[in-house]
Write an enzyme that holds these catalytic residues in place. Structure first.
Site, PDB file in Angstrom:
ATOM      1  N   ASP A 299      -9.301  -4.814  -5.702  1.00 49.95           N
ATOM      2  CA  ASP A 299      -8.871  -3.883  -4.657  1.00 49.95           C
ATOM      3  C   ASP A 299      -9.894  -2.756  -4.521  1.00 49.95           C
ATOM      4  OD1 ASP A 299      -7.587  -2.084  -2.964  1.00 49.95           O
ATOM      5  OD2 ASP A 299      -5.612  -2.442  -3.833  1.00 49.95           O
TER       6      ASP A 299
ATOM      7  N   SER B  73       0.838  -1.198   0.000  1.00 47.16           N
ATOM      8  CA  SER B  73       0.000   0.000   0.000  1.00 47.16           C
ATOM      9  C   SER B  73       0.877   1.253   0.000  1.00 47.16           C
ATOM     10  CB  SER B  73      -0.953  -0.044   1.199  1.00 47.16           C
ATOM     11  OG  SER B  73      -1.963   0.917   1.086  1.00 47.16           O
TER      12      SER B  73
ATOM     13  N   HIS C  71      -7.621  -5.424  -1.149  1.00 41.97           N
ATOM     14  CA  HIS C  71      -6.375  -4.703  -0.872  1.00 41.97           C
ATOM     15  C   HIS C  71      -5.339  -5.602  -0.191  1.00 41.97           C
ATOM     16  CE1 HIS C  71      -3.927  -1.175  -0.535  1.00 41.97           C
ATOM     17  NE2 HIS C  71      -3.895  -1.224   0.771  1.00 41.97           N
TER      18      HIS C  71
END
Length: 806
Positions: free
Chosen positions: A741, A668, A775
């Site tokens: 995601d 991330s 994610h």
């Protein structure tokens, strides 16, 4: 496997591909990493543990290690910011299956299982107020069932003829002090699910009237009339009361889309927030228009409290205009508290006071009485015996104030308890210990004289985290330290079993011992072991873990954790993996503080980078990379490089790693920073970037703590974006991304565009896309494949002396 799953899985696998450095597009099957990694991942995880409201029992919740790709591949639809499993009329959120529950009596040590259905898929575990019963759900192919278990015997039974609707709202809770459950269920009578329109009724039109409507990059939003009909169908629930003694079901009101449902502390009323039209294609359901009402316990409307408008025009970091955050004053039988903005909800407006706190007594007429005004934004309130503790927070300045309010005298002046920077961990006073009253309502735990509460915190210091338990006088603000973790282990307080804080339950761990629960008597000093959980991965018990402290070039104190494999021999210099995730700070003092404790037990879960320890790597985990300042992103690259240079200098001094063989990685924001480190330094041979955002122009209304828009800080947005400097990524970089995601700003296009840029520029890269993954990565097949590619990438480009990055 049904035909829908087979079709969706086939489509996903066809779409999933590995894009190899030779600029080829290929399909592939899932790979597996070295067998020692597989064995660790497949080992049963330790159970989660909960304590009954009366402090009599420990409840152990057992889960499988990971879901399968088949679990993730069930069909779902995107609706208003979340995902729905249409077959089960349930929220789509695949996770490791909870398959068993077990109870242990804290005093006697007696244990027994809770009966659960065959092939149990348990969720929403919920104690009754007196701790005598447990409600839980069991998800089947037909829907979400409700089950009730007797704590004393472990016997359980299903509530017949209903299916819980957990798509949105408050699906399951106990009525205060009663053996009655308030539940949202699927309505008895409704037509078939809406079908997708083949021929549209007309165009989809969105229009702006000139009013600024900034919005984060939300995903899974409604896209048209078909989605609106589906949202209504799947999110609409019937509210019911279920008497678990005789399974009597009482219907309350008409089916609606509930945003939240909360019974009053005395159980006479129900505070209802229901979502109404018009819906939005720009924001999620939590910003849809809402009607706030009070119903009687039998479902009749009592009073309408507020109409909260559609939240498309809420300023960035702002709140809605008018009344909001309606809730019950838990210190009273039936009294409403709500918040109202005094600055039109806009943080850019100069105002002495941002919010006011209002209270409304039965019969809930008029606007009520102003309790207090606060200069920052409302941050929450908790109640105790005759008092309430209120938090207000200034996000831009990173400042938090805590006030003591009198619930018996709303005219009394608030008393300031704390005024501090919430990022200042060294001066964190801790969080209040909560308990339950006889009705099951959460409240502050007071000392017998009512003057003190108890605080628990991490006890951060230059020597690391050392959790504590304090007694805090609400009126003199004097603090007495009652307990603190020892130096040879890491331990924190889980619960207090009496108002004198004599008997406490703690959770203790060391580098070699997994967390276990203890019953301690602070009066006598006695300690007894409540659980005896074994190391889930003994293969790695001997890993070496060391907390490092060092200084950045500009004097900022930093820290990191260094891991070495169990078989490390003194004098070896191993290839090094550096795993990064910067943090934003407003003050240098907070950025300089040490985090962590060297006595923590290390878990190896999911697609963790720590598995590199099994393959002969040293790991520098979480080196402090503070980005400091209100507009810290203006100097993001300089601060990032200063932080990583200081960390590597420290490792170099220890002579345990070969600094000519280093790789960097992150997930991330850490992936974003990994790409930037490859751009701005020549330290690393290769990088791994997972589920990142690389083009900040695609998140134009802010990211992380950045409050300026792209048009206010155009140069900064461009400067920090790796995509704009892809020609400077000269080292091999592995890109991984979940194809579903839904995290704000990190949609798969981010990795796709960076890959195409690198490919066009002749870079060495591999782009792996994972079907059905969000994610984070959940399915066993995905997790193993992620670790395969991570190990393969660094073995090839970092560990192997024969390969050099170009």
């Amino acid at each position: 496997m049904n035909s829908q799953i087979i079709h969706r899985l086939f489509v996903g696998i066809m779409a999933a591909c590995i894009l190899l450095p030779a600029q080829t597009l290929t399909q592939d099957t899932y790979r597996t990493p070295p067998q020692e990694i597989v064995e660790i991942l497949d080992a049963p995880p330790l159970p989660a543990t909960r304590i009954s409201p009366d402090g009599s029992y420990l409840l152990f919740l057992y889960r499988e290690s990971m879901p399968t790709i088949e679990d993730l591949a069930i069909p779902y639809i995107n609706l208003a910011g979340f995902r729905v499993d249409p077959q089960r009329n349930a929220r789509y959120s695949p996770s490791a299956r909870m398959y068993a529950l077990r109870l242990k009596h804290i005093e006697t040590g007696d244990e027994h299982d809770v009966e659960v259905p065959a092939d149990a898929n348990i969720g929403a575990v919920n104690w009754s107020a007196d701790g005598s019963m447990i409600a839980f759900t069991h998800t089947t192919d037909e829907g979400v069932e409700l089950w009730i278990a007797d704590v004393a015997t472990g016997e359980s039974r299903r509530i017949p003829d209903i299916l819980v609707n957990n798509v949105y709202g408050s699906p399951l809770q106990w009525m205060p002090g009663e053996r009655i459950i308030l539940a949202q269920i699927i309505p008895d009578v409704r037509g078939p699910a809406p079908e997708e329109s083949i021929v549209p009724d007309g165009p989809i039109i969105q229009e702006s009237d000139g009013t600024p409507s900034p919005s984060r990059t939300y995903q899974n939003l409604l896209t048209g009339p078909d989605d609106e009909r589906k949202f209504d169908y799947y999110a609409t629930s019937q509210l019911v009361k279920i008497n678990v003694s005789d399974n009597t079901i009482t219907t309350l009101g008409e089916p609606v889309v509930f945003r939240s449902v909360a019974p009053s502390p005395d159980g006479r009323f129900i505070l209802v927030s229901r979502i109404v039209k018009p819906y939005s294609y720009l924001v999620p359901a939590f910003r849809f228009p809402t009607e706030v009402e009070i119903w009687s316990r039998t479902g009749e409307p009592v009073v309408h409290l507020a109409s909260i408008p559609l939240g498309e025009e809420i300023p960035l970091f702002g709140v809605v205009k008018g009344p909001r955050n309606h809730s019950w004053v838990e210190a009273y039988d039936a009294q409403i508290v709500y918040i109202e903005a005094l600055d039109e909800g806009d943080p850019s407006v100069e105002a002495e006071y941002r919010d006011r706190v209002m209270v409304l007594d039965y019969p809930f007429e008029g606007e009520g009485t102003e309790w207090t005004r606060i200069g920052y934004r409302f941050g929450g309130i908790i109640y105790g015996d005759g008092v309430a503790i209120l938090h207000e927070f200034d996000f831009p300045k990173s400042h938090l104030r805590t006030w003591l309010l009198d619930t018996d005298n709303f005219d009394a002046e608030p008393l300031l308890l704390h005024d501090r920077d919430p990022q200042d961990r060294y001066n964190d006073p801790g969080s209040p210990v909560m308990t339950f009253d006889d009705r099951g309502n959460r409240k502050l735990l007071h000392s017998p004289d009512g003057k003190n509460i108890y605080l628990t915190g991490m006890g951060a210091s230059p020597e690391g985290d050392h959790p504590f338990l304090d007694k805090f006088n609400l009126y003199t603000k004097e603090t007495e330290r009652l307990w603190q973790t020892g130096k040879d282990h890491f331990e924190y307080v889980v619960d207090l079993l009496d108002r004198n804080a004599e008997r406490i339950i703690t959770r203790r761990e060391t580098q070699t011992d997994p967390p276990n629960y203890y019953l301690q008597n602070l009066e006598t000093g006695s300690i007894s072991l409540l659980t005896d959980f074994e190391d889930p991965h003994p293969q790695l018990t001997g890993i070496h873990r060391q907390m490092l402290t060092y200084e950045r070039e500009d004097g900022i104190q930093l820290s990191a954790t260094l891991y070495l494999p169990p078989d490390y021999q003194e004098g070896e210099q191993l290839p090094l993996v550096v795993w990064v995730y910067p943090l934003d700070y407003t003050s240098p003092d907070a950025a300089s503080q040490v985090r962590g404790n060297p006595n923590r037990f290390t878990f190896f879960r999911g697609s963790s980078h720590l598995f590199f320890l099994t393959q002969g790597y040293a790991i520098l985990d979480g080196p402090s990379l503070p980005i400091i300042g209100e507009y810290g992103n203006d100097t993001y690259a300089e601060q990032l490089v200063m932080g990583i240079e200081a960390a590597i200098d420290k490792v170099k001094d220890l002579e345990v790693a070969d600094i000519d063989r280093m790789g960097v990685g992150g997930h991330s924001y850490g992936a974003f920073s990994t790409a930037n480190l490859l751009i701005h330094t020549d330290m690393f041979r290769a990088g791994i970037a997972r589920s990142g955002a690389y083009n900040r122009t695609l998140t134009p209304f802010g990211f992380q703590r950045e409050r300026r828009t792209f048009w206010e800080a155009r140069d900064t947005y461009m400067e920090v974006s790796p995509f704009t400097k892809a020609d400077r990524i000269n080292q091999p970089i592995l890109l991984l991304h979940g194809m579903d995601d839904s995290n704000s700003g990190t949609y798969p296009m981010q990795s796709e565009r960076l890959y195409h840029a690198l490919r066009g520029l002749g870079g060495v890269t591999r782009y792996v896309q994972y079907p059905f993954e969000d994610h984070g990565y959940r399915a066993r097949e995905t997790v193993l494949d992620v670790l395969y590619h991570m190990v393969d990438w660094f073995d090839r480009y970092v560990k192997d002396d024969r390969v050099t990055a170009h």
